[in-house]
Design a protein around this motif. Sequence first.
Motif, short mmCIF file in Angstrom:
data_model
loop_
_atom_site.label_atom_id
_atom_site.label_comp_id
_atom_site.label_asym_id
_atom_site.label_seq_id
_atom_site.Cartn_x
_atom_site.Cartn_y
_atom_site.Cartn_z
N VAL A 105 -11.44 -2.23 -4.41
CA VAL A 105 -11.11 -1.12 -3.40
C VAL A 105 -12.00 -1.56 -2.11
O VAL A 105 -13.38 -1.30 -2.48
N ALA A 136 -6.62 -1.64 -2.97
CA ALA A 136 -6.56 -0.51 -1.86
C ALA A 136 -7.54 -0.62 -0.89
O ALA A 136 -8.39 -1.19 -1.16
N ALA B 101 -9.57 5.77 -6.60
CA ALA B 101 -8.56 4.68 -6.04
C ALA B 101 -8.02 4.12 -6.88
O ALA B 101 -6.64 3.83 -7.10
N ALA B 105 -4.24 4.14 -8.49
CA ALA B 105 -3.32 2.81 -8.48
C ALA B 105 -2.60 2.58 -9.94
O ALA B 105 -1.72 1.91 -9.91
N LEU B 136 -2.61 6.94 -2.98
CA LEU B 136 -2.61 5.73 -2.16
C LEU B 136 -1.22 5.47 -1.65
O LEU B 136 -0.97 4.47 -0.94
N SER B 181 -2.38 -1.15 -1.57
CA SER B 181 -2.15 0.04 -0.67
C SER B 181 -3.21 0.07 0.80
O SER B 181 -4.10 -0.05 0.56
N TRP B 186 2.01 1.98 0.03
CA TRP B 186 2.16 0.89 -0.80
C TRP B 186 2.74 -0.38 -0.25
O TRP B 186 3.92 0.01 0.33
#
Lengths: 321, 314
Positions: A105, A136, B101, B105, B136, B181, B186
Amino acid sequence: MASIDKLERLITLTELLLAAERPVRVDEIRDRVPGYAENDVAFRRMFERDKDDLREMGIPIEVEPLPHADPPTVGYRLRRDRYFLRDPGLDPDELAALHVALHLVRFDGAAGTDALWAFGGAPMDEGSEEAEAPLASLPGDGRLPDVLDAIAERRTITFTYRSRHGEPRVRHVDPHRLEFQRGSWYLTGHDHERDAIRHFRIDRILDDQLVRSEPGAFEPVGSDVPPMPSEAWRYGEGEPVEAEVLVDAAYATLARQQVAPTTPILERPDGSVVLTVAYNEPSAFRGFVLGFLEHAEVLGPPDVRAAMVAWLDERAAGERS
Amino acid sequence: MTRPQIGPRVQRMLTLLPWLRARPDGVPVDEVCARFGVDRRRLLADIEALGRVGAAPYLPGDVIDVFVDGDRLFAFMPLSFTRPLRLTPAQALTLVAASQALLAADPDDGGPLRRALAKLATSIGQDVPEAVRVELGVADAAVLDTLRRALGEGRKVEIDYYSAGRDEHGTRVVDPFHLASMGGQWYLSGWCHQADDERLFRLDRMASVRVLDEPAGPHPDREAVSPFHYDDTTPRVELGVAPHLRWLVETFPCDDIAETADGGVRATVPVASRLWLLRLLLQYGPDLQVTRDPIGVAADVPATAARIRARYRG
């Protein structure tokens, strides 16, 4: 050279304050910590800066009056219960999982893997994650840690907020949660003036520093606060309106993904769908429907349908003001 | 300047020293470097600077003694220094946000991470791990699963995709590169065989995805593409935005933003897709004006509105 001396000085100062059973006077600090200047003014400047540096690192140096001192004098101390990490007792696979999370992340401007130092740092049998692209990315904001800290210590925060509509106003909020939703960070909390739960976009807070009350200013609410709605048309001040929206078959899958999972959806034999959408922000609702161009329409209620027709007539007439 | 540097060095020492103290047999220098993310030279310089530190009068039990022997690092120190410094709010936020996060995901694959997060409550505050929520972006669980499988197996995918910029449905064959993301959406990045170029595909615009038998082609020189793709050749329009809509210009890239006398803004905006701008004009009507329009998008508004209006007969 100067910075090496400073490392030693700061570690010694921390150790001295931690070991002391009572607040330590500033002249004692000067005598016992090596590396401070002889000159009074220079010493005071160095000491003030050391204190600021240590506090910035999260080391909670406190100032307290010394008992039985005459004239009244203050001393400095570090309370062990406030300084020490309470060991969470992470198992190796749990530490490894945190390490993977930090690598997958990307969080702009956040602390890095140093967040794991206190638990013994990165596990030794890792390595492959480092090269992997992030799964992400989250935008950062310097005020996020302060808000989280205020949540943890239950401090009411005060800030100037520029809402979507209207002038900036000062808000007093009991912070309950930080939520990343639709690409932005939000603070969810109890707004004192409105006496209700509100969501504040962190990047619309105008102050760099939030004003914080004393800790324990409100009762915890925990999971009683419902999560933020995901739909843009749920963020208005008005009473919610329910409308039925017909979307053509080819756009049905796209439409389903844009509405909350709890949305009532009726599928017609031709594959088109009727969504019952609740909204309290009319322009965002209009954006949702018109986003499908001629592939969707408002079925009802009649006044919502009539408003959409009137809006379209105005646009079709080329009315620009 | 030393100021920005000293913080991490002190923090590293304040966590490293108690950790070493609990390991009286010492720890190989290389392992310390790997765990605490520091290069050998920096670490050894800091150790040397510390050596034996302590407050005067340097009683034996009050001095920190840290040294390297046989390429192992040892530390002995006073009882007051037994545990590491608590986490800073920024560190706590980083751990919790990254964990939440990753759990968002991949909710099915979070056993150890979920346990770690629950345990962290001890260290950072009872309410803190659950006080951060991360969404996300919209993605159908089946679409996500299928794309992950294709990536894992290195196969091509066939995607039924809606191009919002052209209002067109079509089927694309893609060599998938990466799933991520960004900005709350996404995306799949991959080589699009239709475009013969790298493209980003939004997952919420995929109606369905199939994994093909064919392996994905190798693309060693690929470049990362950004969700907003525009460059100097992208046409620009100037938008006049009403005061209460000012926030709108924060949601897309602008070259230039200036405040107007009425409290609104004037913004120069790259337009990669005419339909994107047309949708905004339809949505906001008189509150959003095109004040300079070299590509003539505003002229399309009446006809588009009339086309949509035609649905509402009867």
